[in-house]
Design a protein around this motif. Structure first.
Motif, mmCIF file in Angstrom:
data_model
loop_
_atom_site.group_PDB
_atom_site.id
_atom_site.type_symbol
_atom_site.label_atom_id
_atom_site.label_comp_id
_atom_site.label_asym_id
_atom_site.label_seq_id
_atom_site.Cartn_x
_atom_site.Cartn_y
_atom_site.Cartn_z
ATOM 1 N N GLN A 133 -7.571 -40.606 -4.659
ATOM 2 C CA GLN A 133 -7.735 -39.686 -3.548
ATOM 3 C C GLN A 133 -6.484 -38.845 -3.331
ATOM 4 N N GLU A 179 -6.264 -34.667 -3.565
ATOM 5 C CA GLU A 179 -5.754 -33.831 -2.476
ATOM 6 C C GLU A 179 -4.617 -32.933 -2.949
ATOM 7 N N LYS A 189 -4.756 -28.599 -3.112
ATOM 8 C CA LYS A 189 -3.792 -27.705 -2.455
ATOM 9 C C LYS A 189 -3.475 -26.500 -3.335
ATOM 10 N N VAL A 241 -12.642 -31.992 0.425
ATOM 11 C CA VAL A 241 -11.667 -32.244 -0.633
ATOM 12 C C VAL A 241 -12.155 -33.335 -1.575
ATOM 13 N N GLN A 242 -12.846 -34.338 -1.058
ATOM 14 C CA GLN A 242 -13.307 -35.458 -1.871
ATOM 15 C C GLN A 242 -14.468 -35.073 -2.786
#
Length: 270
Positions: A21, A25, A29, A118-119
């Motif tokens: 995870q 992330e 970005k 995001v996941q």
């Protein structure tokens, strides 16, 4: 982020697909505004370059399919959906960039923009869409397998998923590459085929396309290759002739002559 890229560059494993995870992330970005910053930040200068390519490999296969709702993944201003927009009642675009958020209609069809999780979880109901398109987007995403499974969940039984992705490495992504975002990499053909099949999709068409020399030749002829039917057909012929060259990381000159992308027409059974 990469300690040893050799297994990935050999096409034996997809870089990013097993990220934690935290790693996902960090990737997100860098990629969220990547495409907009490179190519699409100014709509007045923006030119969608793949209409004839999509027509030949994708949209012409939709003639007998009833469609009301469509989801465009990473579709920017939604130009890719112009040719079929009038057949739809509503278009949803899943895109992380704020650049496109104010678009409210696409070729007269109401549209809404939604930011992705995001996941990779998609904020939609099961079987919500009749059509999903993803053209050159998944190679910007780390956890490709998960996102493809989400596409399967969100598509209605009998629905169609049009998918195009580069199947070459796009160079060594552990080093800076002009004109590319930081983490994007192609998806090895055998791995992408396995991903869509394990998600549950039926492969109705798998076509290799975007021959490595097409853009260079078209540039000399002052042709926009994938907005030209003639150039797209010529590219298709060359891609079939050189289909044997599916090497992922192409370093030697002779390795570089071949199709660079794969175009899928996928169906959810039912």
């Amino acid at each position: 982020m990469v300690q040893d890229a050799s297994i990935y560059l050999a096409g034996k494993k997809l870089y990013g697909d097993d990220f934690t995870q935290e790693q996902i992330e960090e990737w997100f970005k860098h990629e969220a505004e990547g495409y907009a910053d490179l190519w699409a930040s100014d709509y007045e200068k923006y030119n969608y370059a793949y209409h004839k390519l999509n027509a030949y490999y994708g949209f012409r296969h939709l003639a007998n399919h009833s469609m009301r709702t469509a989801l465009g993944i990473g579709s920017a201003y939604g130009d890719e959906l112009f040719p079929i927009a009038k057949r739809l009642e509503k278009i949803t675009i899943l895109d992380p960039s704020d650049t496109f958020a104010d678009v409210r209609e696409i070729a007269g069809t109401p549209s809404q923009y939604v930011k992705p999780n995001v996941q990779g979880d998609m904020p939609f109901e099961d079987a919500e869409f009749d059509l999903i398109t993803s053209f050159g987007v998944l190679h910007h995403i780390p956890n490709v397998s998960y996102v493809v499974r989400e596409c399967f969940r969100c598509l209605r039984p009998g629905g169609i998923f049009l998918l195009r992705e580069p199947m070459v490495s796009m160079g060594d992504w552990t080093k800076p590459r002009p004109g590319l975002t930081k983490h994007e990499r192609g998806i090895p053909l055998k791995i992408l085929r396995q991903i869509v099949q394990e998600a549950g999709f039926e492969i109705q068409q798998e076509a290799l396309c975007m021959f490595s020399a097409t853009s260079a030749i078209a540039s000399k002829l002052r042709i926009d290759p994938y907005n030209s039917r003639v150039a797209t057909l010529a590219d298709s012929a060359l891609s079939r002739v050189f289909a044997w060259n599916d090497r992922y990381h192409r370093v030697k000159l002779r390795e570089k002559f071949g199709p660079t992308s794969v175009y899928y027409v996928l169906r959810k059974p039912g």
